[in-house]
Design a protein around this motif. Structure first.
Motif, mmCIF file in Angstrom:
data_model
loop_
_atom_site.group_PDB
_atom_site.id
_atom_site.type_symbol
_atom_site.label_atom_id
_atom_site.label_comp_id
_atom_site.label_asym_id
_atom_site.label_seq_id
_atom_site.Cartn_x
_atom_site.Cartn_y
_atom_site.Cartn_z
ATOM 1 N N VAL A 111 0.765 -1.111 -0.208
ATOM 2 C CA VAL A 111 0.022 -0.096 0.022
ATOM 3 C C VAL A 111 1.047 1.512 -0.080
ATOM 4 O O VAL A 111 1.804 1.285 0.641
ATOM 5 C CB VAL A 111 -0.979 0.076 1.128
ATOM 6 C CG1 VAL A 111 -1.822 1.168 1.221
ATOM 7 C CG2 VAL A 111 -1.884 -1.135 1.289
ATOM 8 N N PHE A 112 0.669 2.107 -0.929
ATOM 9 C CA PHE A 112 1.411 3.420 -1.189
ATOM 10 C C PHE A 112 0.190 4.593 -0.897
ATOM 11 O O PHE A 112 -0.549 4.763 -1.605
ATOM 12 C CB PHE A 112 1.875 3.461 -2.470
ATOM 13 C CG PHE A 112 2.903 2.204 -2.797
ATOM 14 C CD1 PHE A 112 4.155 2.201 -2.533
ATOM 15 C CD2 PHE A 112 2.391 0.945 -3.424
ATOM 16 C CE1 PHE A 112 5.077 1.394 -2.858
ATOM 17 C CE2 PHE A 112 3.186 0.051 -3.865
ATOM 18 C CZ PHE A 112 4.544 -0.063 -3.420
ATOM 19 N N TYR A 113 0.665 5.476 0.196
ATOM 20 C CA TYR A 113 -0.173 6.502 0.760
ATOM 21 C C TYR A 113 0.309 7.840 0.730
ATOM 22 O O TYR A 113 1.511 7.632 1.078
ATOM 23 C CB TYR A 113 -0.735 6.108 1.920
ATOM 24 C CG TYR A 113 -1.750 7.221 2.791
ATOM 25 C CD1 TYR A 113 -2.999 7.181 2.264
ATOM 26 C CD2 TYR A 113 -1.169 8.083 3.470
ATOM 27 C CE1 TYR A 113 -3.831 8.323 2.698
ATOM 28 C CE2 TYR A 113 -1.862 8.928 4.042
ATOM 29 C CZ TYR A 113 -3.497 9.188 3.688
ATOM 30 O OH TYR A 113 -4.122 10.133 4.322
ATOM 31 N N SER A 114 -0.113 8.882 -0.099
ATOM 32 C CA SER A 114 0.256 10.088 0.269
ATOM 33 C C SER A 114 -0.897 11.254 0.502
ATOM 34 O O SER A 114 -2.013 10.797 0.101
ATOM 35 C CB SER A 114 1.066 10.441 -0.996
ATOM 36 O OG SER A 114 0.142 10.895 -2.187
ATOM 37 N N ALA A 115 -0.461 11.911 1.451
ATOM 38 C CA ALA A 115 -1.460 12.836 1.721
ATOM 39 C C ALA A 115 -1.008 14.390 1.818
ATOM 40 O O ALA A 115 0.198 14.524 2.334
ATOM 41 C CB ALA A 115 -2.295 12.718 2.967
ATOM 42 N N VAL A 116 -1.493 15.416 1.307
ATOM 43 C CA VAL A 116 -1.506 16.898 1.741
ATOM 44 C C VAL A 116 -2.785 17.294 2.462
ATOM 45 O O VAL A 116 -3.914 17.380 1.990
ATOM 46 C CB VAL A 116 -1.312 17.547 0.326
ATOM 47 C CG1 VAL A 116 -0.978 19.211 0.831
ATOM 48 C CG2 VAL A 116 -0.306 17.225 -0.390
ATOM 49 N N ASN A 117 -2.263 17.797 3.921
ATOM 50 C CA ASN A 117 -3.351 18.242 4.806
ATOM 51 C C ASN A 117 -2.936 19.809 5.040
ATOM 52 O O ASN A 117 -1.982 20.107 5.475
ATOM 53 C CB ASN A 117 -3.148 17.461 6.141
ATOM 54 C CG ASN A 117 -4.485 17.518 6.937
ATOM 55 O OD1 ASN A 117 -5.430 18.314 6.660
ATOM 56 N ND2 ASN A 117 -4.200 17.115 8.137
ATOM 57 N N LEU A 128 1.264 23.582 5.122
ATOM 58 C CA LEU A 128 0.847 22.209 4.715
ATOM 59 C C LEU A 128 1.500 21.173 5.171
ATOM 60 O O LEU A 128 2.795 21.156 5.266
ATOM 61 C CB LEU A 128 0.966 22.033 3.087
ATOM 62 C CG LEU A 128 -0.053 23.294 2.106
ATOM 63 C CD1 LEU A 128 0.189 22.930 0.794
ATOM 64 C CD2 LEU A 128 -1.253 22.886 2.491
ATOM 65 N N ALA A 129 0.626 19.960 5.423
ATOM 66 C CA ALA A 129 1.459 18.828 6.130
ATOM 67 C C ALA A 129 1.539 17.772 4.852
ATOM 68 O O ALA A 129 0.306 17.425 4.499
ATOM 69 C CB ALA A 129 0.697 18.320 7.312
ATOM 70 N N ARG A 130 2.722 17.445 4.490
ATOM 71 C CA ARG A 130 2.809 16.575 3.522
ATOM 72 C C ARG A 130 3.108 15.326 3.922
ATOM 73 O O ARG A 130 4.300 15.160 4.719
ATOM 74 C CB ARG A 130 3.672 16.900 2.247
ATOM 75 C CG ARG A 130 3.014 18.185 1.782
ATOM 76 C CD ARG A 130 4.303 18.688 0.821
ATOM 77 N NE ARG A 130 3.885 20.047 0.315
ATOM 78 C CZ ARG A 130 3.138 20.228 -0.954
ATOM 79 N NH1 ARG A 130 2.723 19.286 -1.331
ATOM 80 N NH2 ARG A 130 2.756 21.587 -1.062
ATOM 81 N N ILE A 131 2.575 14.038 3.936
ATOM 82 C CA ILE A 131 2.813 12.747 4.367
ATOM 83 C C ILE A 131 2.983 11.876 3.019
ATOM 84 O O ILE A 131 2.062 11.844 2.578
ATOM 85 C CB ILE A 131 1.655 12.269 5.450
ATOM 86 C CG1 ILE A 131 1.482 13.338 6.660
ATOM 87 C CG2 ILE A 131 2.076 11.080 6.098
ATOM 88 C CD1 ILE A 131 0.459 13.323 7.110
ATOM 89 N N LYS A 132 3.833 10.887 3.334
ATOM 90 C CA LYS A 132 4.078 9.908 2.439
ATOM 91 C C LYS A 132 4.211 8.412 3.345
ATOM 92 O O LYS A 132 5.079 8.515 4.391
ATOM 93 C CB LYS A 132 5.048 9.728 1.455
ATOM 94 C CG LYS A 132 4.915 10.665 0.262
ATOM 95 C CD LYS A 132 5.941 10.422 -0.761
ATOM 96 C CE LYS A 132 5.448 11.324 -1.929
ATOM 97 N NZ LYS A 132 5.906 10.917 -3.234
ATOM 98 N N ALA A 133 3.469 7.559 3.200
ATOM 99 C CA ALA A 133 3.735 6.404 3.907
ATOM 100 C C ALA A 133 3.615 5.091 2.995
ATOM 101 O O ALA A 133 2.753 5.083 1.727
ATOM 102 C CB ALA A 133 2.580 6.292 4.951
#
Length: 176
Positions: A92-98, A138-143
Motif C-alpha cells: 500500500v502506497f499512501y500520500s496526503a497533503v493536509n 501544509l502537512a505532506r505525508i508519504k507512507a
C-alpha cells in the motif's frame, strides 16, 4: 483491477491493483472572520444575556485533505492434495497533503455590542504559517506498508477448512 492467470494443475495467480484519490475541501458559504459578541441582551424579554456568533467558524476557515492511495496485491496459489498454499504480497502506497489553517480569516471577540461598535476587541486570533515554514502550512505525508505472507488453506472435510499462515508487515513513514 483484477487479473487472474490460470496455470496447469490448478495453480493460479491473482493480481489486484487499486488506485483511489480523495480530495476533501471544506467549502464555506462566506470568507469572513468569526465574530463573537458577549453579553448581548435577550430580545425575548427573559433576563440575562446571550453570546452572538457570526461568520465562518474558526476550524472551517482553511481546511482541506487530499489523499492518494495505490494498493497492489499479488497471490500465487498452488493446490497440493487437500491443501491450497498461497504465497503473496500486499503493498500500500499512501500520500496526503493536509491543510488545517484554523483561524485563517481571524477570530474576533468583543465583550459587548458597544465594544463591537467602537472596534474594541477583547481578543483577536489569526493563524498564518511561520515565515520559516517551507511547506507554507501544509502537512505532506508519504507512507507505505509492505506485507509478505504464506498461508495454507486445508480442506479438512467438505464442510470444514482450516487456514493458517505467517505474515510479515513493514510500515514506512516519510514527512516532507
Amino acid at each position: 483491477a483484477e487479473f487472474i492467470t490460470n496455470l496447469s494443475n490448478g495453480i493460479y495467480n491473482e493480481l489486484l491493483i487499486n488506485n483511489s484519490t480523495t480530495n476533501d475541501f471544506r467549502t464555506v458559504p462566506t470568507r469572513f472572520p468569526q465574530l463573537t459578541v458577549r453579553g448581548v441582551p435577550r430580545s425575548d424579554g427573559a433576563t440575562g444575556s446571550v453570546n452572538l456568533v457570526a461568520g465562518t467558524d474558526g476550524p472551517s476557515q482553511g481546511n482541506s485533505l487530499d489523499q492518494h492511495t495505490v494498493e497492489i496485491t499479488d497471490n500465487f496459489t498452488i493446490p497440493v492434495g487437500s491443501h491450497s498454499i498461497t504465497v503473496g504480497t500486499k503493498n500500500v502506497f499512501y500520500s496526503a497533503v493536509n491543510l488545517f489553517a484554523s483561524n485563517a480569516y481571524g477570530v474576533w471577540e468583543f465583550n459587548s455590542l458597544d465594544s463591537l461598535n467602537n472596534g474594541l476587541a477583547s481578543r483577536y486570533d489569526i493563524a498564518v504559517p511561520a515565515p520559516t515554514d517551507p511547506n507554507n502550512g501544509l502537512a505532506r505525508i508519504k507512507a507505505r506498508s509492505n506485507s509478505f505472507y504464506i498461508q495454507d488453506a486445508w480442506a479438512v472435510t467438505p464442510r470444514l477448512t482450516v487456514t493458517g499462515g505467517v505474515r510479515w508487515d513493514k510500515p514506512t513513514f516519510k514527512n516532507f
